[in-house]
Design a protein around this motif. Structure first.
Motif, mmCIF file in Angstrom:
data_model
loop_
_atom_site.group_PDB
_atom_site.id
_atom_site.type_symbol
_atom_site.label_atom_id
_atom_site.label_comp_id
_atom_site.label_asym_id
_atom_site.label_seq_id
_atom_site.Cartn_x
_atom_site.Cartn_y
_atom_site.Cartn_z
ATOM 1 N N ASP A 66 0.920 -1.282 0.013
ATOM 2 C CA ASP A 66 0.089 0.016 -0.027
ATOM 3 C C ASP A 66 0.968 1.484 -0.071
ATOM 4 O OD1 ASP A 66 -2.073 1.919 0.134
ATOM 5 O OD2 ASP A 66 -2.621 1.350 2.477
ATOM 6 N N VAL A 67 0.827 2.251 -0.678
ATOM 7 C CA VAL A 67 1.109 3.877 -0.774
ATOM 8 C C VAL A 67 -0.120 4.715 -0.516
ATOM 9 C CG1 VAL A 67 2.152 5.336 -1.939
ATOM 10 C CG2 VAL A 67 3.012 2.295 -2.377
ATOM 11 N N PHE A 68 -0.281 5.758 0.507
ATOM 12 C CA PHE A 68 -0.701 6.791 1.153
ATOM 13 C C PHE A 68 0.128 7.688 1.911
ATOM 14 C CE2 PHE A 68 -0.298 3.687 4.579
ATOM 15 C CZ PHE A 68 -0.323 4.158 5.717
ATOM 16 N N VAL A 69 -0.555 9.354 1.646
ATOM 17 C CA VAL A 69 0.089 10.599 1.788
ATOM 18 C C VAL A 69 -0.500 10.915 2.976
ATOM 19 C CG1 VAL A 69 0.500 12.355 1.183
ATOM 20 C CG2 VAL A 69 0.464 10.695 -0.457
ATOM 21 N N THR A 70 0.611 11.233 4.053
ATOM 22 C CA THR A 70 -0.323 11.611 5.977
ATOM 23 C C THR A 70 0.258 12.770 5.747
ATOM 24 O OG1 THR A 70 1.571 10.517 6.979
ATOM 25 C CG2 THR A 70 -0.472 10.037 6.418
#
Length: 237
Positions: A103-107
């Protein structure tokens, strides 16, 4: 896939002295440079005052200490990076791990809080936030870990399913308990992701290529009926 590494290979991949990428990491931004420059200036002033108070004895030592203090802004990134490398090298065992991006996500994370005073004399806390990429990687054994790094445009090339490679660190010889991981290398987009570049990149890529060739060459030499060896049972030199 998890392949144990010898101590010699471990120390080759995690150098004792700071690499260029590690020096740049600790060089930081302009405010970090100015803070180091201020420390150098204050240290020189303190040494000068001490010299005036206690006289002119041991002039050579005072000159050396002043010279070192005046260059704190230049050599301190080497010191801090090397100190962090030593923390990694304290682990007794390491292994080369290969899995995939899950998974790849931005915070938007809080990285620093600063206290200041506004025009009315009131204390105000300013939150400095930073957009960071979060990369979750794992394999079929159930091992999973998430790595973070400041978000960059090149991270757009990262996608779930891509191959991910990193080093794992442990105090157990069988690597059954992972205490720490390195930054991760993604061969397909040729990108590194991590909060700190602890690995010697060229040496790691070379090790990866050697490990990927070894099973293929072994399968061509072995009989079709031969049973493949367990990667955990062989230690790469």
């Amino acid at each position: 896939m998890l392949i144990p590494l010898t101590r010699a290979k471990f120390e080759q991949l995690v150098p004792a002295i700071a690499t260029g990428a590690q020096y740049i990491h600790y060089w930081g931004k302009l405010r970090d440079f100015l803070r180091r420059l201020l420390i150098s200036f204050i240290a020189v002033i303190i040494l000068w005052v001490v010299g005036q108070v206690f006289g002119s004895g041991a002039g050579g030592i005072k000159f050396l200490m002043g010279f070192v203090a005046s260059l704190y802004w230049l050599w301190s990134p080497v010191y801090w990076a090397s100190t962090r490398n030593v923390a990694y090298r304290r682990y007794k065992y390491s292994g080369f791990w290969r899995g995939r991006v899950l998974d790849v996500f931005v915070t938007d994370d809080l990285v620093r809080e600063e206290e200041t005073v506004n025009q009315r004399g009131e204390l105000v806390i300013i939150e400095n936030r930073e957009r960071r990429i979060n990369l979750e990687v794992g394999d079929k054994t159930g091992f999973r870990t998430t790595l973070q790094a400041p978000l960059q445009r090149v991270h757009k090339a990262i996608a779930p399913g891509q191959i991910a490679e990193l080093l794992v660190f442990s105090d157990l010889a069988d690597l059954s308990r992972i205490s720490q991981t390195s930054d991760v290398y993604l061969p397909e987009p040729n990108l590194w992701v991590g909060d700190y570049p602890c690995l010697a990149k060229d040496a790691f890529v070379q090790t990866s290529e050697q490990l990927m060739r070894s099973p293929q060459e072994g399968s061509r030499r072995s009989s079709p009926r031969s049973k493949p060896s367990n990667p955990r049972n062989r230690r790469f030199r």
